[in-house]
Write an enzyme that holds these catalytic residues in place. Structure first.
Site, PDB file in Angstrom:
ATOM      1  N   ASP A   6       0.827  -1.205   0.000  1.00  0.00           N
ATOM      2  CA  ASP A   6       0.000   0.000   0.000  1.00  0.00           C
ATOM      3  C   ASP A   6       0.859   1.251   0.000  1.00  0.00           C
ATOM      4  O   ASP A   6       0.465   2.302   0.506  1.00  0.00           O
ATOM      5  CB  ASP A   6      -0.927  -0.012   1.235  1.00  0.00           C
ATOM      6  CG  ASP A   6      -2.025   1.033   1.131  1.00  0.00           C
ATOM      7  OD1 ASP A   6      -2.580   1.407   2.203  1.00  0.00           O
ATOM      8  OD2 ASP A   6      -2.315   1.491   0.010  1.00  0.00           O
ATOM      9  N   LYS A  65       2.797   3.439  -5.733  1.00  0.00           N
ATOM     10  CA  LYS A  65       2.234   2.447  -6.660  1.00  0.00           C
ATOM     11  C   LYS A  65       3.264   1.938  -7.669  1.00  0.00           C
ATOM     12  O   LYS A  65       3.179   0.820  -8.135  1.00  0.00           O
ATOM     13  CB  LYS A  65       0.990   2.997  -7.349  1.00  0.00           C
ATOM     14  CG  LYS A  65      -0.050   3.553  -6.356  1.00  0.00           C
ATOM     15  CD  LYS A  65      -0.293   2.632  -5.162  1.00  0.00           C
ATOM     16  CE  LYS A  65      -0.975   3.353  -4.004  1.00  0.00           C
ATOM     17  NZ  LYS A  65      -0.882   2.610  -2.727  1.00  0.00           N
ATOM     18  N   ASP A 111      -3.269  -3.068  -2.402  1.00  0.00           N
ATOM     19  CA  ASP A 111      -4.317  -2.058  -2.425  1.00  0.00           C
ATOM     20  C   ASP A 111      -4.194  -1.228  -3.709  1.00  0.00           C
ATOM     21  O   ASP A 111      -3.128  -1.152  -4.323  1.00  0.00           O
ATOM     22  CB  ASP A 111      -4.181  -1.135  -1.207  1.00  0.00           C
ATOM     23  CG  ASP A 111      -5.382  -0.196  -1.062  1.00  0.00           C
ATOM     24  OD1 ASP A 111      -5.221   0.891  -0.488  1.00  0.00           O
ATOM     25  OD2 ASP A 111      -6.484  -0.554  -1.540  1.00  0.00           O
ATOM     26  N   ASN A 112      -5.298  -0.610  -4.141  1.00  0.00           N
ATOM     27  CA  ASN A 112      -5.297   0.396  -5.204  1.00  0.00           C
ATOM     28  C   ASN A 112      -4.926  -0.105  -6.588  1.00  0.00           C
ATOM     29  O   ASN A 112      -4.359   0.655  -7.393  1.00  0.00           O
ATOM     30  CB  ASN A 112      -4.349   1.551  -4.848  1.00  0.00           C
ATOM     31  CG  ASN A 112      -4.566   2.078  -3.474  1.00  0.00           C
ATOM     32  OD1 ASN A 112      -3.671   2.002  -2.609  1.00  0.00           O
ATOM     33  ND2 ASN A 112      -5.755   2.609  -3.228  1.00  0.00           N
ATOM     34  N   GLU A 139     -11.348   4.158  -0.905  1.00  0.00           N
ATOM     35  CA  GLU A 139     -11.745   4.469   0.478  1.00  0.00           C
ATOM     36  C   GLU A 139     -12.602   5.741   0.556  1.00  0.00           C
ATOM     37  O   GLU A 139     -12.298   6.756  -0.048  1.00  0.00           O
ATOM     38  CB  GLU A 139     -10.515   4.620   1.386  1.00  0.00           C
ATOM     39  CG  GLU A 139      -9.420   5.527   0.875  1.00  0.00           C
ATOM     40  CD  GLU A 139      -8.352   4.775   0.132  1.00  0.00           C
ATOM     41  OE1 GLU A 139      -8.654   3.738  -0.437  1.00  0.00           O
ATOM     42  OE2 GLU A 139      -7.206   5.241   0.115  1.00  0.00           O
TER      43      GLU A 139
HETATM   44  O1  LIG Z   1      -0.706   7.130  -3.261  1.00  0.00           O
HETATM   45  C1  LIG Z   1      -1.228   6.366  -2.442  1.00  0.00           C
HETATM   46  N1  LIG Z   1      -0.527   5.713  -1.522  1.00  0.00           N
HETATM   47  C2  LIG Z   1       0.887   5.949  -1.432  1.00  0.00           C
HETATM   48  C3  LIG Z   1       1.305   5.661  -0.024  1.00  0.00           C
HETATM   49  C4  LIG Z   1       2.484   6.044   0.403  1.00  0.00           C
HETATM   50  C5  LIG Z   1       2.907   5.805   1.799  1.00  0.00           C
HETATM   51  O2  LIG Z   1       3.904   4.789   1.791  1.00  0.00           O
HETATM   52  C6  LIG Z   1       5.084   5.330   2.356  1.00  0.00           C
HETATM   53  N2  LIG Z   1       6.244   4.626   1.815  1.00  0.00           N
HETATM   54  C7  LIG Z   1       6.791   3.625   2.559  1.00  0.00           C
HETATM   55  C8  LIG Z   1       7.886   2.921   2.094  1.00  0.00           C
HETATM   56  C9  LIG Z   1       8.447   3.255   0.846  1.00  0.00           C
HETATM   57  O3  LIG Z   1       9.470   2.644   0.413  1.00  0.00           O
HETATM   58  C10 LIG Z   1       7.852   4.289   0.102  1.00  0.00           C
HETATM   59  C11 LIG Z   1       6.748   4.968   0.590  1.00  0.00           C
HETATM   60  C12 LIG Z   1       5.011   6.814   2.099  1.00  0.00           C
HETATM   61  O4  LIG Z   1       5.883   7.538   2.944  1.00  0.00           O
HETATM   62  C13 LIG Z   1       3.557   7.056   2.397  1.00  0.00           C
HETATM   63  O5  LIG Z   1       3.293   7.108   3.782  1.00  0.00           O
HETATM   64  C14 LIG Z   1      -2.698   6.201  -2.434  1.00  0.00           C
HETATM   65  C15 LIG Z   1      -3.456   7.125  -3.150  1.00  0.00           C
HETATM   66  C16 LIG Z   1      -4.839   7.020  -3.147  1.00  0.00           C
HETATM   67  N3  LIG Z   1      -5.578   7.987  -3.886  1.00  0.00           N
HETATM   68  O6  LIG Z   1      -6.832   7.900  -3.953  1.00  0.00           O
HETATM   69  O7  LIG Z   1      -4.963   8.907  -4.491  1.00  0.00           O
HETATM   70  C17 LIG Z   1      -5.504   6.013  -2.450  1.00  0.00           C
HETATM   71  C18 LIG Z   1      -4.742   5.080  -1.743  1.00  0.00           C
HETATM   72  O8  LIG Z   1      -5.354   4.060  -1.042  1.00  0.00           O
HETATM   73  C19 LIG Z   1      -3.349   5.158  -1.734  1.00  0.00           C
HETATM   74  O9  LIG Z   1      -2.650   4.196  -1.046  1.00  0.00           O
HETATM   75 MG   LIG Z   2      -3.936   2.546  -0.516  1.00  0.00          MG
END
Ligand SMILES: O=C(NC/C=C/[C@H]1O[C@@H](n2ccc(=O)cc2)[C@H](O)[C@@H]1O)c1cc([N+](=O)[O-])cc(O)c1O
Ligand SMILES: [Mg+2]
Length: 214
Positions: free
Chosen positions: A141, A144, A169-170, A199
Site C-alpha cells: 500500500d 504504486k 491495495d489500489n 476508500e
Molecule cells: O498514493 C497512495 N498511496 C501511497 C502511499 C504512500 C505511503 O507509503 C510510504 N512509503 C513507505 C515505504 C516506501 O518505500 C515508500 C513509501 C510513504 O511515505 C507514504 O506514507 C494512495 C493514493 C490514493 N488515492 O486515492 O490517491 C488512495 C490510496 O489508497 C493510496 O494508497
Molecule cells: Mg492505498
C-alpha cells in the site's frame, strides 16, 4: 503554525478512540475520514476484505509496505494470532511519528514493528535484521510504482515461500498497471481480484490477492 492532515487524524484518534481498544481507533479514523477529511487509509470497505484475508491466512509474520498513519497496521495487528507480528515500512519520518502514536493509542506496540526507510533499501536486510525467514502475508500500500520492483526484490531475497499471500491495495485507483500485468501473467502466482471502492468514495478500486506458488 498549520497542522498536517496526519496530525489532525491523530488528534481525532486521541479525542474519540479508547486507549487500548484497536477497533475504536479504526472506527475513529474512518469517521474522521468520512466526516472531516479524506485520507489514504485502506478504509472500512476494503478493510473488511483485508480483515477476511488476514483471518483466513492467520499469519505469524506479516510485512506491510506503506504505514502512513498506521490504520491498516492496527487493523491487521488486532487479528493476528498470539505470537503473530507485523513489520511495517514507512519512508516519511513525519508519517512514522504519527503512526507510532496511533499504534500506541491502540496498545499494539508489541505486535507492530515500525521501520523508517525505503522498501528497496530495507527488503534485502529484513532477514538478518529481524530474524524473519519468510512472510505469510504481505500488504502492499505504498508508492504504486514500487509494487512491482519490490515484489521482484522480495522474490530474489527469499522472503516468499510456497503459499505466501500478497495483498495489494489500489490496483484500479490510483492503479498499479505494471504490477497487475506481471502478477496476473506470472506462472509463479495465482491471483484473484476483489472489487470494491476507493476508500470513503464511490469510485471503483479493488484489492488483488495473489498466492506465491514457489
Ligand atoms: O498514493 C497512495 N498511496 C501511497 C502511499 C504512500 C505511503 O507509503 C510510504 N512509503 C513507505 C515505504 C516506501 O518505500 C515508500 C513509501 C510513504 O511515505 C507514504 O506514507 C494512495 C493514493 C490514493 N488515492 O486515492 O490517491 C488512495 C490510496 O489508497 C493510496 O494508497
Ligand atoms: Mg492505498
Amino acid at each position: 503554525t498549520q497542522s498536517t492532515r496526519p496530525q489532525r487524524l491523530l488528534a481525532a484518534v486521541q479525542k474519540n478512540a479508547t486507549r487500548g481498544d484497536p477497533r475504536s481507533v479504526v472506527l475513529a479514523i474512518d469517521q474522521f475520514c468520512r466526516q472531516k477529511e479524506w485520507a489514504m487509509n485502506v478504509g472500512d470497505e476494503k478493510g473488511c476484505i483485508l480483515d477476511s484475508v488476514v483471518s483466513e491466512v492467520n499469519p505469524g509474520a506479516v510485512l506491510e509496505l506503506g504505514t502512513y498513519c498506521g490504520y491498516s497496521a492496527v487493523r491487521i495487528a488486532c487479528l493476528l494470532p498470539p505470537h503473530g507480528k507485523i513489520i511495517t515500512l514507512e519512508f516519511n519520518p513525519d508519517n512514522a511519528a504519527i503512526a507510532r502514536q496511533v499504534i500506541a493509542w491502540a496498545g499494539l506496540e508489541e505486535k507492530i514493528q515500525l521501520v523508517v526507510g525505503a522498501s528497496g533499501d530495507w527488503i534485502p536486510k529484513i532477514k538478518e535484521q529481524f530474524g524473519v525467514k519468510t512472510f505469510d502475508l504481505v500488504f502492499l500500500d505504498h508508492w504504486k510504482d514500487r509494487y512491482l520492483p519490490d515484489t521482484k526484490l522480495m522474490e530474489e531475497c527469499g522472503l516468499l515461500r510456497e503459499g505466501s499471500i500478497l495483498l495489494a491495495d489500489n490496483v484500479i485507483c490510483p492503479g498499479t498497471p505494471d504490477y497487475l500485468e506481471y502478477i496476473r501473467n506470472s506462472p509463479r502466482y495465482k491471483s484473484q481480484y476483489f472489487k470494491s471502492h476507493l476508500e470513503y468514495t464511490k469510485v471503483e478500486d479493488g484489492l488483488e490477492k495473489s498466492v506465491f506458488l514457489g
